[in-house]
Scaffold this motif. Structure first.
Motif, PDB file in Angstrom:
ATOM      1  N   ALA A 168       0.821  -1.311  -0.054  1.00 28.77           N
ATOM      2  CA  ALA A 168      -0.082  -0.070  -0.013  1.00 28.77           C
ATOM      3  C   ALA A 168       0.546   1.234  -0.383  1.00 28.77           C
ATOM      4  O   ALA A 168       2.597   1.551   0.645  1.00 28.77           O
ATOM      5  CB  ALA A 168      -1.115   0.042   1.004  1.00 28.77           C
ATOM      6  N   LYS A 169       0.660   2.273  -0.603  1.00 28.42           N
ATOM      7  CA  LYS A 169       0.871   3.521  -0.605  1.00 28.42           C
ATOM      8  C   LYS A 169       1.163   3.965   0.914  1.00 28.42           C
ATOM      9  O   LYS A 169       0.114   4.579   1.449  1.00 28.42           O
ATOM     10  CB  LYS A 169       0.411   4.334  -1.620  1.00 28.42           C
ATOM     11  N   ALA A 170       2.474   4.289   0.946  1.00 30.09           N
ATOM     12  CA  ALA A 170       2.599   5.673   2.037  1.00 30.09           C
ATOM     13  C   ALA A 170       1.540   6.572   2.663  1.00 30.09           C
ATOM     14  O   ALA A 170       1.667   7.411   1.381  1.00 30.09           O
ATOM     15  CB  ALA A 170       4.397   5.672   2.820  1.00 30.09           C
ATOM     16  N   CYS A 175      -4.401   1.786   2.383  1.00 30.17           N
ATOM     17  CA  CYS A 175      -6.082   1.626   1.564  1.00 30.17           C
ATOM     18  C   CYS A 175      -5.107   2.006   0.268  1.00 30.17           C
ATOM     19  O   CYS A 175      -6.071   0.722  -0.837  1.00 30.17           O
ATOM     20  CB  CYS A 175      -6.746   3.474   1.648  1.00 30.17           C
ATOM     21  N   VAL A 176      -4.172   2.238  -0.262  1.00 29.37           N
ATOM     22  CA  VAL A 176      -4.460   2.929  -1.684  1.00 29.37           C
ATOM     23  C   VAL A 176      -3.459   1.545  -1.766  1.00 29.37           C
ATOM     24  O   VAL A 176      -1.795   1.867  -1.854  1.00 29.37           O
ATOM     25  CB  VAL A 176      -3.189   4.067  -2.191  1.00 29.37           C
ATOM     26  N   VAL A 177      -3.214   0.788  -2.726  1.00 29.77           N
ATOM     27  CA  VAL A 177      -3.032  -0.479  -3.655  1.00 29.77           C
ATOM     28  C   VAL A 177      -2.554  -0.132  -4.527  1.00 29.77           C
ATOM     29  O   VAL A 177      -2.280   0.026  -5.451  1.00 29.77           O
ATOM     30  CB  VAL A 177      -3.600  -1.484  -3.517  1.00 29.77           C
ATOM     31  N   THR A 178      -1.050  -0.458  -4.327  1.00 28.10           N
ATOM     32  CA  THR A 178       0.078   0.075  -5.209  1.00 28.10           C
ATOM     33  C   THR A 178       0.730  -1.601  -6.282  1.00 28.10           C
ATOM     34  O   THR A 178       1.122  -0.999  -7.465  1.00 28.10           O
ATOM     35  CB  THR A 178       1.217   0.627  -4.349  1.00 28.10           C
ATOM     36  N   THR A 179       0.853  -2.073  -5.837  1.00 26.73           N
ATOM     37  CA  THR A 179       1.145  -3.394  -6.408  1.00 26.73           C
ATOM     38  C   THR A 179       0.828  -4.691  -5.549  1.00 26.73           C
ATOM     39  O   THR A 179      -0.265  -4.741  -3.649  1.00 26.73           O
ATOM     40  CB  THR A 179       3.333  -3.817  -6.006  1.00 26.73           C
TER      41      THR A 179
END
Length: 395
Positions: A168-170, A175-179
């Motif tokens: 997730a994005k720091a 919340c925000v899935v990065t990979t």
């Protein structure tokens, strides 16, 4: 192509005049050869420019439309799933899967049991709407509301649910899935997800019952709250291949099924679950296509989160054995003869003076209250049999 071939021919002629030095009419040979070489270069250049590249080029990421300009940093926020404009070029490269085979719809539904997807299909209202007049996907508020109140939008909620090994994005409260890694149910392949302007669209969130299909099936009469519930309900959302999501677009099961045939039972069962839970209708063709798939897996359950139809149980009646043929009547038994008149009980012999009445047996004597009689003392002793030879009878 013709200009290029002509240029090659002129080039060969130029080389011949340059090497041999042979004059052409009044022009010196070598000078004429140089002129031909220059002319050949010009002719081949023009031919190459007209021909252009021999093959078309594509984006390194098939889910991004190569005909559009470079995506902006907000490309990951493009509309998902049933947006027919997304990934159209990549989707066109994928062959549309053939619909399922035919089945006797009524017969299959008549045999449905339990609380299966087939039972739910039988409970849906069949209607064939004409147009999608008034439809606007924004009316469903996809990603505009946070139904579970966890602070994350719907897209990232579904990415976190369906992807494995996610990061997730720091600073986004995870919340925000990065990979992450998606095992795509529609294709059966594995897709590596990387958040970014050029890569986010590789994985899209599909409305399994498209929002336009829902509009046609009854959602056009709903209020805003119910539409937003459907637009963000995890029951109706799956993370899938971006190109296949675009290929599906707003099609129903009669027009599109996942290429991964091993997932088709689950796919149509989820569509049925959404339609049953939200009381949406189904078209005749859509119903036939869904039943054709479920006929290969008649006990397919509805997915978690679905409303369940009343259980149906078919009982097999116990076979009744055929009654045996009646036997020939037996000959009537002869009428019983009139019973012989019962022998009258003999009256006891009149007693001698001073003696007890005499009976046929000791039993009768005792029943009358007489006895016992002792040998040598009671004359009545001789009237009866002393069975135990103890000198007393009628005892």
């Amino acid at each position: 192509g013709g200009l290029i071939l002509a240029g090659v021919a002129v080039c060969i002629g130029g080389l011949w005049h340059l090497i041999s030095g042979r004059a052409f009419q009044s022009a010196p040979g070598r000078l004429f050869g140089v002129g031909l070489l220059v002319a050949s270069i010009v002719v081949m250049g023009v031919g190459g420019a007209i021909a252009g590249p021999s093959t078309s080029t594509t984006s390194p990421h098939p889910s991004v439309n190569p005909t559009t300009s470079t995506p902006s940093p907000a490309a990951e926020d493009l509309a998902d799933a049933d947006d027919p404009t997304l990934n159209s070029a990549a989707a066109a490269k994928l062959a549309a899967p053939a619909p399922a085979g035919t089945a006797d719809t009524d017969a299959v539904l008549a045999g449905a049991e339990g609380q299966s997807a087939l039972v739910a299909v039988a409970a849906l209202t069949v209607t064939d709407p004409a147009t999608a007049s008034g439809y606007d996907r924004d009316l469903f508020g996809y990603r505009a509301v946070d139904l579970d109140k966890n602070g994350c939008d719907t897209r990232n909620d579904i990415l976190a649910r369906d992807l494995t090994a996610t990061t997730a994005k720091a600073g986004t409260n995870d919340c925000v899935v990065t990979t992450g890694t998606l095992t795509d149910p529609y294709s059966g392949t594995t897709i590596a997800f990387h958040r970014g302007s050029d890569t986010s669209a590789d994985v899209q969130i599909d409305h399994v019952v498209s929002l336009q299909n829902a509009w046609l099936s009854g959602a056009s009469t709903w209020d805003t709250t119910r539409r937003q519930q459907l637009g963000n309900d995890p029951l109706n959302l799956l993370a899938v291949s971006g190109p296949l999501s675009a290929q599906k677009s707003d099609k129903d099961a009669a027009s599109w099924l996942p290429p991964n045939t091993g997932y088709r039972c689950q796919y149509v069962a989820r569509q049925v679950a959404v339609k049953y839970t939200y009381s949406l209708t189904i078209t005749t063709a859509e119903r036939a296509a869904i039943v054709a798939v479920l006929s290969t897996c008649p006990t397919q359950p509805l997915p978690a989160g679905s409303a369940l139809p009343p259980a149906v149980v078919h009982t097999t009646p116990t076979p009744v054995a055929a009654a045996p043929a009646p036997a020939e009547p037996a000959p009537a038994a002869p009428a019983p003869a009139d019973p012989a008149p019962a022998a009258e009980e003999p009256a006891p012999a009149p007693a001698d003076a001073g003696l007890d009445p005499r009976f046929d047996t000791c039993k009768k004597a005792k029943a009358a209250g007489y006895g016992p009689y002792v040998k040598g003392i009671d004359p009545e002793y001789d009237w009866y049999r002393d069975a135990d030879h103890d000198g007393t009878d009628c005892e």
